[in-house]
Every structure is written in C-alpha cells, then in structure tokens.
Motif scaffolding. Structure first.
Motif, mmCIF file in Angstrom:
data_model
loop_
_atom_site.group_PDB
_atom_site.id
_atom_site.type_symbol
_atom_site.label_atom_id
_atom_site.label_comp_id
_atom_site.label_asym_id
_atom_site.label_seq_id
_atom_site.Cartn_x
_atom_site.Cartn_y
_atom_site.Cartn_z
ATOM 1 N N THR A 34 0.852 -1.186 0.000
ATOM 2 C CA THR A 34 0.000 0.000 0.000
ATOM 3 C C THR A 34 0.889 1.238 0.000
ATOM 4 O O THR A 34 1.656 1.465 0.950
ATOM 5 C CB THR A 34 -0.915 0.027 1.232
ATOM 6 O OG1 THR A 34 -1.721 -1.150 1.249
ATOM 7 C CG2 THR A 34 -1.820 1.249 1.197
ATOM 8 N N PHE A 35 0.809 2.006 -1.079
ATOM 9 C CA PHE A 35 1.573 3.251 -1.180
ATOM 10 C C PHE A 35 0.701 4.399 -0.671
ATOM 11 O O PHE A 35 -0.387 4.647 -1.205
ATOM 12 C CB PHE A 35 2.007 3.512 -2.623
ATOM 13 C CG PHE A 35 2.857 4.742 -2.786
ATOM 14 C CD1 PHE A 35 4.212 4.701 -2.486
ATOM 15 C CD2 PHE A 35 2.309 5.942 -3.213
ATOM 16 C CE1 PHE A 35 5.007 5.825 -2.624
ATOM 17 C CE2 PHE A 35 3.088 7.068 -3.353
ATOM 18 C CZ PHE A 35 4.442 7.014 -3.055
ATOM 19 N N VAL A 36 1.160 5.096 0.359
ATOM 20 C CA VAL A 36 0.405 6.169 1.004
ATOM 21 C C VAL A 36 0.933 7.517 0.518
ATOM 22 O O VAL A 36 2.137 7.797 0.657
ATOM 23 C CB VAL A 36 0.498 6.079 2.536
ATOM 24 C CG1 VAL A 36 -0.323 7.184 3.191
ATOM 25 C CG2 VAL A 36 0.039 4.712 3.018
ATOM 26 N N LEU A 37 0.068 8.353 -0.032
ATOM 27 C CA LEU A 37 0.476 9.658 -0.543
ATOM 28 C C LEU A 37 0.676 10.648 0.603
ATOM 29 O O LEU A 37 -0.117 10.692 1.549
ATOM 30 C CB LEU A 37 -0.562 10.224 -1.508
ATOM 31 C CG LEU A 37 -0.525 9.724 -2.956
ATOM 32 C CD1 LEU A 37 -0.990 8.284 -3.068
ATOM 33 C CD2 LEU A 37 -1.373 10.633 -3.850
ATOM 34 N N ALA A 38 1.722 11.441 0.521
ATOM 35 C CA ALA A 38 1.965 12.466 1.523
ATOM 36 C C ALA A 38 0.915 13.574 1.444
ATOM 37 O O ALA A 38 0.535 14.150 2.464
ATOM 38 C CB ALA A 38 3.368 13.062 1.353
ATOM 39 N N ASP A 39 0.442 13.856 0.238
ATOM 40 C CA ASP A 39 -0.600 14.865 0.029
ATOM 41 C C ASP A 39 -1.735 14.201 -0.738
ATOM 42 O O ASP A 39 -1.684 14.094 -1.971
ATOM 43 C CB ASP A 39 -0.045 16.055 -0.746
ATOM 44 C CG ASP A 39 -1.017 17.227 -0.782
ATOM 45 O OD1 ASP A 39 -2.062 17.147 -0.098
ATOM 46 O OD2 ASP A 39 -0.724 18.221 -1.479
ATOM 47 N N PRO A 40 -2.771 13.717 -0.049
ATOM 48 C CA PRO A 40 -3.828 12.965 -0.726
ATOM 49 C C PRO A 40 -4.472 13.745 -1.864
ATOM 50 O O PRO A 40 -4.802 14.931 -1.716
ATOM 51 C CB PRO A 40 -4.840 12.696 0.400
ATOM 52 C CG PRO A 40 -4.038 12.747 1.658
ATOM 53 C CD PRO A 40 -2.984 13.801 1.416
ATOM 54 N N ASP A 41 -4.620 13.072 -2.989
ATOM 55 C CA ASP A 41 -5.233 13.698 -4.161
ATOM 56 C C ASP A 41 -5.700 12.585 -5.092
ATOM 57 O O ASP A 41 -4.927 11.671 -5.424
ATOM 58 C CB ASP A 41 -4.238 14.616 -4.870
ATOM 59 C CG ASP A 41 -4.863 15.347 -6.041
ATOM 60 O OD1 ASP A 41 -5.474 16.413 -5.807
ATOM 61 O OD2 ASP A 41 -4.745 14.862 -7.185
ATOM 62 N N PHE A 42 -6.962 12.634 -5.517
ATOM 63 C CA PHE A 42 -7.513 11.591 -6.363
ATOM 64 C C PHE A 42 -6.783 11.497 -7.707
ATOM 65 O O PHE A 42 -6.468 10.404 -8.181
ATOM 66 C CB PHE A 42 -9.009 11.835 -6.600
ATOM 67 C CG PHE A 42 -9.877 11.493 -5.418
ATOM 68 C CD1 PHE A 42 -10.154 10.174 -5.092
ATOM 69 C CD2 PHE A 42 -10.417 12.500 -4.628
ATOM 70 C CE1 PHE A 42 -10.951 9.851 -4.007
ATOM 71 C CE2 PHE A 42 -11.218 12.194 -3.537
ATOM 72 C CZ PHE A 42 -11.483 10.870 -3.221
ATOM 73 N N THR A 43 -6.517 12.645 -8.308
ATOM 74 C CA THR A 43 -5.867 12.641 -9.614
ATOM 75 C C THR A 43 -4.462 12.070 -9.532
ATOM 76 O O THR A 43 -4.046 11.256 -10.371
ATOM 77 C CB THR A 43 -5.827 14.073 -10.185
ATOM 78 O OG1 THR A 43 -7.158 14.594 -10.253
ATOM 79 C CG2 THR A 43 -5.207 14.082 -11.568
ATOM 80 N N THR A 44 -3.711 12.472 -8.500
ATOM 81 C CA THR A 44 -2.350 11.963 -8.342
ATOM 82 C C THR A 44 -2.352 10.462 -8.088
ATOM 83 O O THR A 44 -1.528 9.720 -8.644
ATOM 84 C CB THR A 44 -1.641 12.693 -7.190
ATOM 85 O OG1 THR A 44 -1.652 14.106 -7.439
ATOM 86 C CG2 THR A 44 -0.207 12.225 -7.053
ATOM 87 N N ALA A 45 -3.273 9.978 -7.255
ATOM 88 C CA ALA A 45 -3.367 8.541 -6.987
ATOM 89 C C ALA A 45 -3.660 7.765 -8.265
ATOM 90 O O ALA A 45 -3.079 6.698 -8.520
ATOM 91 C CB ALA A 45 -4.436 8.281 -5.933
#
Length: 373
Positions: free
Chosen positions: A192-203
């Motif tokens: 599971t890769f967790v984004l530092a700055d959550p964003d739907f487009t980036t994910a």
C-alpha cells in the motif's frame, strides 16, 4: 522596486519555473509518499546529566536529589536524598526516533532536555539512560557528552545567554538494543503506497504509471490517499527489486493551488501559475497624526511675584490629516505573478499585498487555497 518586492516576485517566478520543470520531467513516486508500515518510532527516557559547572538543578529540586541517591545505591553508596548537593547535576528527559529497519548495534542521535530548574547543560555528560517505546520496552541505550550550541552565564544579577542552553544533542549517542522489523506486505499480499498529500488525480496517475511500467494491471487506487499494488509472491530480493523499480517511476502530481501567507513576518509564497479572475483593485491610505507642543509661559515685568503669579505650561495640539490618492489597477493577467507585477508598479508594500490577496480571495477571484499562518 524595493528588495522586498523583488524577493517576492522572484519567489513567484521561481515557483512558476519549478512548476514548468515538474510538468516536463515529472516527480519520482518515491518523493510523493511512502509504503504503509514504513515509519519512525518515538522513544523517550529519563536520565541525569553530570559535570555541570554549578548550572544544574538547585538543591531544592527533590527529583534530582532522589535520582542521585538511587543511582549511588547501585554502586554501594547509601546517601539519603536530603544530604545530596545537586548543583552540578541536572535531571533530563532523553528522546529519540528509532528509524525503520534499525538493527542492534546501530547508533542514532538523541536529544536531551532539562526537566528541572537547571540554568545550562553546557559541558555536561549524560549517564547511561534507557529509552523506551509506548510498550514500556527498552529499545535504545543513550550515553555521551552533550553538544549544546549555546551558553548562559550570570553574575550579580547580570545574565548573558545565547540560544537555548537547556537543550542539547548527542550525535550517535544512542545504541540500538532491539531492532525494529517493518512489514510492508499485508495479509492479502499487497503493498500500500500512502500519498503524503492525498489527491484523487495523483493517486490515479501513480496507478496508471505503475501498470504501464509493468505491462499489466498490478496497481489500483484505493482512495485519494493510497494505491494498492500486488506484491511479487517470491518476496525477499525479488520484493526489493520490485519496490526499487516502483520508486524510480515518475508521474505528474496534481496538487491543489495554494497561497501561503505569514502575517507575522510579512511573507507571501505562491506558485506562479495560481489562477485568478480578472479583478480591479483600488488601493489608498489615509494618515492621521496628532502632535502636541508644550510651551512655557513665563511672566515678565512683574514686580511682585508672590501674589498668584507663576510660570504656566501651555499645550498646543494640532491634527494633521494626509490622504494619498487612491491607486487603482486592473489585473488583466490570469496568475498571481501577474497581479504581483501590477502591485509592484504602484509600489505596494508586502503587508498591503497580504491584505489585497485576502480581499481578492474574499471576492472569489483567487482560485487557490489561502493558508494564513
């Protein structure tokens, strides 16, 4: 153009250049977040710092006196706490962060902070102190000479101080006794890769980049903050090579536009491509000053000064009102950088730029999150 305006303009233009660079080359996935399970573990402990030149805890500090008495008992010295003089010793809290994959024998940095009323920890040495985790288990043993980076000297009521002499560090002063294992693959054999700055487009872009690189569907965005990836069944070295390959992939992150304002320092930081609608700004100011002149009225040619005749102080006040001409600009550009250039031409200072940006945001013309610190 003043130095403040130039600095602010350079920040905006630099952000624009960096944004263009990011669009061209992309950002490594490694720099956008972390794998779930990868974390640092905070540790804390209690200890004594000795060798202080009379700058330690006062004789009235019962905690330090009791600690010294308990320590001496371990060496066969039985001394009641009330007989202990502790001015060269200070009770301290020791803290550190145990990194992921730490192994026994590794060394880490520790921070030492005064717990009592010590004036300075300069020249002190930390005695052996165990550092524990939330589970009350000892993971690190800390000991060594402190590096304070400041000082505090006083005499006859005069004090000379630099930085904070009651906080110090011991580089490599902690020795790991118990290692920490990291489990990055869950029971469903997924990373599971967790984004530092959550964003739907980036994910979504991260998942697409991984699938394109692997040539098959192995990743899917779980939500705005996480991307789930199928881990190789072999594990071990195969897993290390797989993760290393993922970290080298690049994507174009799509973060929300932000303008950060620090009103205490008068600092404004913005990306050069933050969009604004066409807006008209009228800026002016009025200065009101009240000045009082005190003068002395001294009687002259009076032969008898003993019958109610005396010197009198007279106050004369005047009010000056200076109102500058209103300055109006029309921002025809579509970015914050364009607006700043327009404000610079009419010599607007940084404090006024902050007020103007807040007003533009309130008017609905600034299409970015306004973060006020």
């Amino acid at each position: 153009m003043t130095m403040k305006f130039r600095a602010f303009l350079l920040v905006c233009l630099s952000c624009a250049s960096l944004s263009a660079f990011a669009v061209t080359d992309g950002v490594r996935i490694k720099d956008l977040g972390r794998l779930s399970g990868w974390r640092e573990n905070p540790l804390v402990g209690y200890g004594l710092v000795t060798g202080l030149a009379g700058t330690g805890d006062s004789a009235g500090n019962k905690t330090t006196r009791q600690s010294i008495s308990n320590m001496l008992k371990q060496f066969g010295v039985n001394l009641p706490p009330e007989d202990v003089l502790s001015r060269n010793t200070a009770a301290v809290i020791v803290k550190a962060s145990l990194p992921a994959y730490a192994q026994p024998g590794d060394t880490i940095d520790v921070t030492v902070t005064s717990l009592g009323d010590a004036r300075s920890l300069v020249g002190g040495s930390l005695l052996l102190a165990p550092l524990k985790g939330p589970n009350d288990r000892v993971y690190v043993l800390a000991q060594g000479d402190l590096a304070v980076g400041g000082y505090s000297y006083d005499m006859n009521g005069s004090v000379v101080q630099k930085n904070h002499p009651t906080v110090g560090t011991i580089p490599g002063g902690g020795v790991v006794e118990v290692g920490v294992g990291v489990k990055v693959v869950n029971e469903r054999q997924k990373l599971t890769f967790v984004l530092a700055d959550p964003d739907f487009t980036t994910a979504s872009r991260i998942a697409a980049a991984i699938n394109q690189s692997m040539g098959r569907t192995v990743a899917a965005p779980r939500d705005a903050a996480a991307v789930e990836i199928d881990a190789p069944a072999e594990g071990g070295a195969r897993l290390v090579d797989f993760v290393a390959r993922l970290e080298r992939l690049t994507v174009h992150p799509d973060n929300r536009a932000r303008v950060v304002i620090n009103e205490r320092t008068g600092t404004v930081v913005s990306g050069g491509d933050v969009q604004i609608s066409k807006v008209s700004i009228s800026h002016g100011e009025m200065k009101v000053s009240i000045v009082t002149d005190n003068s002395v009225s001294q009687p002259t040619f009076v032969s008898d000064t003993g019958r109610g005749v005396r010197t009198e102080v007279v106050s004369n006040s005047r009010i000056d009102v200076a109102e500058s001409d209103n300055r109006q600009i029309d921002s025809t550009g579509n970015t914050v950088a364009d607006l700043v250039q327009s404000l610079t031409r009419i010599k607007t200072n940084t404090r006024d730029i902050i007020s103007i940006l807040r007003a533009v945001k309130a008017a609905g013309a600034l299409h970015a999150d306004l973060v006020v610190q």
